[in-house]
Motif scaffolding. Sequence first.
Motif, mmCIF file in Angstrom:
data_model
loop_
_atom_site.group_PDB
_atom_site.id
_atom_site.type_symbol
_atom_site.label_atom_id
_atom_site.label_comp_id
_atom_site.label_asym_id
_atom_site.label_seq_id
_atom_site.Cartn_x
_atom_site.Cartn_y
_atom_site.Cartn_z
ATOM 1 N N THR A 1 -29.614 82.731 31.834
ATOM 2 C CA THR A 1 -28.558 83.731 31.960
ATOM 3 C C THR A 1 -28.821 84.885 30.995
ATOM 4 O O THR A 1 -29.407 84.701 29.925
ATOM 5 C CB THR A 1 -27.179 83.146 31.660
ATOM 6 N N GLY A 2 -28.395 86.060 31.386
ATOM 7 C CA GLY A 2 -28.453 87.204 30.488
ATOM 8 C C GLY A 2 -27.359 87.129 29.441
ATOM 9 O O GLY A 2 -26.607 86.144 29.366
ATOM 10 N N PRO A 3 -27.231 88.165 28.604
ATOM 11 C CA PRO A 3 -26.163 88.214 27.601
ATOM 12 C C PRO A 3 -24.831 88.529 28.277
ATOM 13 O O PRO A 3 -24.361 89.670 28.304
ATOM 14 C CB PRO A 3 -26.622 89.326 26.655
ATOM 15 N N LEU A 4 -24.221 87.503 28.845
ATOM 16 C CA LEU A 4 -23.056 87.671 29.712
ATOM 17 C C LEU A 4 -21.893 88.370 29.024
ATOM 18 O O LEU A 4 -21.125 89.090 29.664
ATOM 19 C CB LEU A 4 -22.593 86.300 30.224
ATOM 20 N N GLY A 5 -21.756 88.162 27.729
ATOM 21 C CA GLY A 5 -20.631 88.758 27.004
ATOM 22 C C GLY A 5 -20.784 90.237 26.726
ATOM 23 O O GLY A 5 -19.856 90.871 26.211
ATOM 24 N N CYS A 6 -21.940 90.804 27.079
ATOM 25 C CA CYS A 6 -22.216 92.217 26.784
ATOM 26 C C CYS A 6 -22.165 93.108 28.011
ATOM 27 O O CYS A 6 -22.328 94.327 27.896
ATOM 28 C CB CYS A 6 -23.592 92.364 26.134
ATOM 29 N N ALA B 1 -14.847 95.336 29.536
ATOM 30 C CA ALA B 1 -13.610 95.926 30.053
ATOM 31 C C ALA B 1 -12.451 94.940 30.002
ATOM 32 O O ALA B 1 -11.302 95.324 29.711
ATOM 33 C CB ALA B 1 -13.825 96.400 31.487
ATOM 34 N N MET B 2 -12.740 93.675 30.261
ATOM 35 C CA MET B 2 -11.660 92.688 30.347
ATOM 36 C C MET B 2 -11.324 92.022 29.019
ATOM 37 O O MET B 2 -10.179 91.647 28.789
ATOM 38 C CB MET B 2 -12.043 91.607 31.364
ATOM 39 N N ARG B 3 -12.333 91.897 28.117
ATOM 40 C CA ARG B 3 -12.125 91.022 26.959
ATOM 41 C C ARG B 3 -12.452 91.642 25.611
ATOM 42 O O ARG B 3 -12.046 91.105 24.582
ATOM 43 C CB ARG B 3 -12.965 89.748 27.114
ATOM 44 N N SER B 4 -13.215 92.733 25.589
ATOM 45 C CA SER B 4 -13.659 93.268 24.299
ATOM 46 C C SER B 4 -12.601 94.185 23.700
ATOM 47 O O SER B 4 -11.994 95.000 24.411
ATOM 48 C CB SER B 4 -14.974 94.031 24.478
ATOM 49 N N CYS C 1 -19.805 92.805 22.030
ATOM 50 C CA CYS C 1 -20.013 91.711 22.976
ATOM 51 C C CYS C 1 -18.994 90.602 22.731
ATOM 52 O O CYS C 1 -18.609 90.337 21.585
ATOM 53 C CB CYS C 1 -21.426 91.159 22.847
ATOM 54 N N VAL C 2 -18.560 89.961 23.800
ATOM 55 C CA VAL C 2 -17.500 88.957 23.723
ATOM 56 C C VAL C 2 -18.094 87.648 23.184
ATOM 57 O O VAL C 2 -18.957 87.035 23.834
ATOM 58 C CB VAL C 2 -16.878 88.728 25.117
ATOM 59 N N PRO C 3 -17.650 87.191 22.002
ATOM 60 C CA PRO C 3 -18.337 86.075 21.319
ATOM 61 C C PRO C 3 -18.387 84.778 22.117
ATOM 62 O O PRO C 3 -19.438 84.137 22.192
ATOM 63 C CB PRO C 3 -17.528 85.891 20.026
ATOM 64 N N GLU C 4 -17.259 84.368 22.726
ATOM 65 C CA GLU C 4 -17.253 83.058 23.381
ATOM 66 C C GLU C 4 -18.169 83.033 24.613
ATOM 67 O O GLU C 4 -18.757 81.992 24.934
ATOM 68 C CB GLU C 4 -15.827 82.620 23.759
ATOM 69 N N ILE C 5 -18.300 84.170 25.286
ATOM 70 C CA ILE C 5 -19.180 84.196 26.455
ATOM 71 C C ILE C 5 -20.638 84.291 26.011
ATOM 72 O O ILE C 5 -21.532 83.703 26.637
ATOM 73 C CB ILE C 5 -18.795 85.346 27.405
ATOM 74 N N GLN C 6 -20.886 85.009 24.939
ATOM 75 C CA GLN C 6 -22.237 85.011 24.369
ATOM 76 C C GLN C 6 -22.636 83.616 23.914
ATOM 77 O O GLN C 6 -23.792 83.204 24.066
ATOM 78 C CB GLN C 6 -22.311 85.986 23.186
ATOM 79 N N GLN C 7 -21.661 82.879 23.385
ATOM 80 C CA GLN C 7 -21.943 81.515 22.941
ATOM 81 C C GLN C 7 -22.369 80.641 24.118
ATOM 82 O O GLN C 7 -23.243 79.780 23.982
ATOM 83 C CB GLN C 7 -20.702 80.909 22.271
ATOM 84 N N ALA C 8 -21.764 80.873 25.278
ATOM 85 C CA ALA C 8 -22.140 80.101 26.468
ATOM 86 C C ALA C 8 -23.626 80.268 26.762
ATOM 87 O O ALA C 8 -24.347 79.291 27.002
ATOM 88 C CB ALA C 8 -21.297 80.547 27.660
ATOM 89 N N ALA C 9 -24.089 81.521 26.756
ATOM 90 C CA ALA C 9 -25.514 81.777 27.012
ATOM 91 C C ALA C 9 -26.376 81.175 25.909
ATOM 92 O O ALA C 9 -27.470 80.651 26.177
ATOM 93 C CB ALA C 9 -25.759 83.274 27.120
ATOM 94 N N ALA C 10 -25.887 81.233 24.672
ATOM 95 C CA ALA C 10 -26.656 80.709 23.537
ATOM 96 C C ALA C 10 -26.818 79.196 23.613
ATOM 97 O O ALA C 10 -27.809 78.646 23.115
ATOM 98 C CB ALA C 10 -25.980 81.099 22.230
#
Length: 367
Positions: free
Chosen positions: A221-226, A232-235, A240-249
Amino acid sequence: MSSSWFVFTTIIFPLVAVMAAIVSPQVEARAFFVFGDSLVDSGNNNYLATTARADSPPYGVDYPTHRPTGRFSNGLNLPDIISERIGSESTLPYLNPDLRGQKLLVGANFASAGIGILNDTGIQFANIIRIFRQFEYFQDYQRRITEIVGKEQAQRLVNQALVLITLGGNDFVNNYFLVPFSARSRQFSLPDYCRYLISEYRKILLRLYELGGRRVLVTGTGPLGCVPSELAMRSRNGECVPEIQQAAAIFNPLLVQLIQQLNSQLGSTVFIAANAFSTNMDFISNPQRFGFVTSKVACCGQGPYNGLGLCTRLSNLCPNRNIYAFWDGFHPSERANRLIVQQFMIGSTKYMNPMNLSTIMEMDSRT
């Protein structure tokens, strides 16, 4: 470079290429098969009753025909550019009625926007081609190609083909994180959900091997949180949205580990991990270095960061797509896709593990 050498190369090399094309049977050209979601869908969803479609302007504004094709791009998408780089014409969507006869020898694109690793991913879109249905179409493709070239040639074409599979992003943004307290987020902690996805992905990749895939690029997956849609929805401030970035990490290293295990189990380098996170993060974290003015604002869209909704005639549209990293709220621009494919081709093991596509092509040309 001397003028005589230039004259020699401009005359002789094209002549050699023409002679090779005449002598080599068409079936020997390397086929290309594509599976996955909207990042690689070239128009299958145009033929389906679904909301996950890119069949109206300004999608396709920079495509050679300047018309929408079903690609979630201003122009070419990842499979198109890979086809360019391996010296092939673009694969047609499997549902395209023009995919018949000699066109089948080029390969086929089975991808469908909205799908994920899990069958409940993207249920809001309805009538999308889930991954095991894509594999059923692949089996149907093999029956059709067998009728043209015979069983032995058909098997060789499939075994020698290049395969691209892109899954996982929707399992987060259109499933786990789609709404607060989603069914999957109540069922799993994020680490457990990632492990569950990997266990399901294992079945998918082994099935692809059973169906004849022997050189398979598997993108993480790409950096989904960015991406602009998540900003638009979460930042709160464009970060970049931390919890979604954590998913990719969590997910991406597990995917690399899975690929290494499968290759070891199969005794061959069948699967190649393509690090979409790092390739995207390079230009997201430093867009100016790559000639972009922004990696936060999409070229086409509405709302904050142009990240809300699909790209439509009513959307804001940037005049120069080459200076935007994102075309719409989720998908890279054609120029960004070219940067991604460049790393697929020549990137170090940071980007392509255990080897890049140029190395694969060179190795396979010797066998």
